[in-house]
Design a protein around this motif. Sequence first.
Motif, mmCIF file in Angstrom:
data_model
loop_
_atom_site.group_PDB
_atom_site.id
_atom_site.type_symbol
_atom_site.label_atom_id
_atom_site.label_comp_id
_atom_site.label_asym_id
_atom_site.label_seq_id
_atom_site.Cartn_x
_atom_site.Cartn_y
_atom_site.Cartn_z
ATOM 1 N N ASP A 121 0.835 -1.198 0.000
ATOM 2 C CA ASP A 121 0.000 0.000 0.000
ATOM 3 C C ASP A 121 0.871 1.249 0.000
ATOM 4 O OD1 ASP A 121 0.889 0.479 2.591
ATOM 5 O OD2 ASP A 121 -0.951 -0.216 3.540
ATOM 6 N N PRO A 122 0.279 2.445 -0.073
ATOM 7 C CA PRO A 122 1.083 3.670 -0.131
ATOM 8 C C PRO A 122 2.019 3.860 1.055
ATOM 9 C CG PRO A 122 -1.146 4.136 -0.852
ATOM 10 C CD PRO A 122 -1.156 2.734 -0.324
ATOM 11 N N ASP A 123 1.746 3.194 2.180
ATOM 12 C CA ASP A 123 2.629 3.277 3.336
ATOM 13 C C ASP A 123 3.702 2.192 3.342
ATOM 14 O OD1 ASP A 123 1.280 5.489 4.431
ATOM 15 O OD2 ASP A 123 -0.251 4.166 5.296
ATOM 16 N N GLY A 124 3.760 1.401 2.267
ATOM 17 C CA GLY A 124 4.773 0.364 2.156
ATOM 18 C C GLY A 124 4.432 -0.939 2.852
ATOM 19 N N ARG A 125 3.207 -1.078 3.333
ATOM 20 C CA ARG A 125 2.824 -2.301 4.036
ATOM 21 C C ARG A 125 2.391 -3.377 3.051
ATOM 22 N NH1 ARG A 125 -1.170 0.863 8.087
ATOM 23 N NH2 ARG A 125 -1.834 1.509 6.002
ATOM 24 N N ASP A 126 2.827 -4.620 3.298
ATOM 25 C CA ASP A 126 2.439 -5.745 2.465
ATOM 26 C C ASP A 126 0.946 -6.017 2.600
ATOM 27 O OD1 ASP A 126 5.022 -6.077 1.628
ATOM 28 O OD2 ASP A 126 5.449 -7.804 2.902
ATOM 29 N N GLN A 127 0.332 -6.423 1.488
ATOM 30 C CA GLN A 127 -1.088 -6.757 1.457
ATOM 31 C C GLN A 127 -1.241 -8.205 0.975
ATOM 32 O OE1 GLN A 127 -3.492 -4.483 2.546
ATOM 33 N NE2 GLN A 127 -1.652 -3.349 3.132
ATOM 34 N N ARG A 168 7.221 -7.619 -4.896
ATOM 35 C CA ARG A 168 6.336 -6.550 -4.426
ATOM 36 C C ARG A 168 5.879 -5.696 -5.604
ATOM 37 N NH1 ARG A 168 7.899 -9.928 -0.417
ATOM 38 N NH2 ARG A 168 7.068 -9.225 1.596
ATOM 39 N N VAL A 169 4.604 -5.339 -5.573
ATOM 40 C CA VAL A 169 3.997 -4.502 -6.608
ATOM 41 C C VAL A 169 3.347 -3.305 -5.931
ATOM 42 C CG1 VAL A 169 2.210 -4.365 -8.391
ATOM 43 C CG2 VAL A 169 3.590 -6.452 -8.155
ATOM 44 N N ASP A 170 3.676 -2.123 -6.391
ATOM 45 C CA ASP A 170 3.066 -0.906 -5.838
ATOM 46 C C ASP A 170 1.599 -0.860 -6.240
ATOM 47 O OD1 ASP A 170 2.324 1.591 -4.986
ATOM 48 O OD2 ASP A 170 3.818 2.686 -6.165
ATOM 49 N N GLY A 172 -0.435 1.534 -5.866
ATOM 50 C CA GLY A 172 -0.942 2.857 -6.185
ATOM 51 C C GLY A 172 -1.765 3.415 -5.042
ATOM 52 N N PRO A 173 -2.379 4.568 -5.240
ATOM 53 C CA PRO A 173 -3.046 5.252 -4.123
ATOM 54 C C PRO A 173 -4.378 4.649 -3.699
ATOM 55 C CG PRO A 173 -3.301 6.507 -6.154
ATOM 56 C CD PRO A 173 -2.369 5.380 -6.474
ATOM 57 N N HIS A 174 -5.004 3.820 -4.560
ATOM 58 C CA HIS A 174 -6.374 3.403 -4.247
ATOM 59 C C HIS A 174 -6.619 1.896 -4.274
ATOM 60 C CE1 HIS A 174 -7.346 7.619 -4.409
ATOM 61 N NE2 HIS A 174 -6.991 7.704 -5.674
ATOM 62 N N ALA A 175 -5.887 1.134 -5.069
ATOM 63 C CA ALA A 175 -6.227 -0.281 -5.275
ATOM 64 C C ALA A 175 -6.238 -1.071 -3.977
ATOM 65 C CB ALA A 175 -5.257 -0.920 -6.270
ATOM 66 N N ALA A 176 -5.368 -0.717 -3.025
ATOM 67 C CA ALA A 176 -5.289 -1.465 -1.766
ATOM 68 C C ALA A 176 -6.200 -0.894 -0.679
ATOM 69 C CB ALA A 176 -3.843 -1.488 -1.262
ATOM 70 N N PHE A 177 -6.957 0.133 -1.006
ATOM 71 C CA PHE A 177 -7.867 0.719 -0.021
ATOM 72 C C PHE A 177 -8.941 -0.304 0.335
ATOM 73 C CE2 PHE A 177 -11.704 2.962 1.238
ATOM 74 C CZ PHE A 177 -11.223 3.925 2.122
ATOM 75 N N ASP A 178 -9.055 -0.641 1.623
ATOM 76 C CA ASP A 178 -10.072 -1.596 2.048
ATOM 77 C C ASP A 178 -11.044 -0.936 3.017
ATOM 78 O OD1 ASP A 178 -8.387 -1.362 4.189
ATOM 79 O OD2 ASP A 178 -8.040 -3.504 4.464
#
Length: 300
Positions: A121-127, A168-170, A172-178
């Motif tokens: 995610d944008p903070d660098g945390r793994d998802q 790891r894949v970035d 972006g700003p929204h795709a990982a928003f849960d």
Amino acid sequence: MTAYDVIVLAGGAAKRLGGADKPAVRVGGRALLDRVLAACSGAGATVVVGGRRPTSRPVAWTREVPEGGGPLAALGAGVRLTTAERVLVLSADLPFLGPATVDALLAAAGEGGGEGALCTDPDGRDQPLLAVYRAEPLRRELALLATEHGSLAGLPLRLLTAELDLARVDAGPHAAFDCDTWEDIAAARARIREHGAVLDEWITSVKNELGIELDVDTDVLLDLARDAAHGVARPAAPLTTFLVGYAAARASAAAAGPEEAAAAVAEAARKATALAVRWEAEAAEERPRAEPSGEGTGTP
């Protein structure tokens, strides 16, 4: 594109939503689960781990053992119903996940000799619930964890990802928003109504609602609507675009694929636009004749 299966985790108690059925909560008029399913429509098998509910496309259902046993237990239940060499793993609460992110994960998982790829995610945390795993090492590690701990219930996902070689894949700003809270739901609903996003969101929602898999140039249709409204009459805009869609559907009824259908839309729009321009040109020619010259009226 590399063949893959997908597992969507749609269980959990949703305590921060007051126990609401989170996968069924709507954002932009579509259930969160349906939004996620739309992003992975190219999957071979689609497995949803959670309670059965209506979905926008067919899926296979299963449940973790025990129910409420957590994401690793759910993943273990879902992987039993997959056969592809790569498995896309998603949570059911990602309102802005799109096919581009899925494609990026599949591409990254196919490079080198790694065992998959996950988003950060944008903070660098793994998802780890926004990831593609190679099936063989995924099954291996799940089996080892179950043997070591007696079961997968209650185990954190980090025990799995720590043992796998993952790219790891970035995101972006929204795709990982849960969406974990009602504040998250409100933020997601507000975002899709922002000026820069609302049109694309609406068109995507309509296509999903109507079962249409077609990419068209919306700018062409908007220009057509503008020309019809300006050159003919304001109500002509929606009626004209409807007729263009009808004509395109007739022309593409025997089309071999979505490319031909999109071309039919473009051609129908071109013809209708040209007609609207001719109407406007005729109206422009008639205006000077209709306007009084002022001669003989006694006007000084």
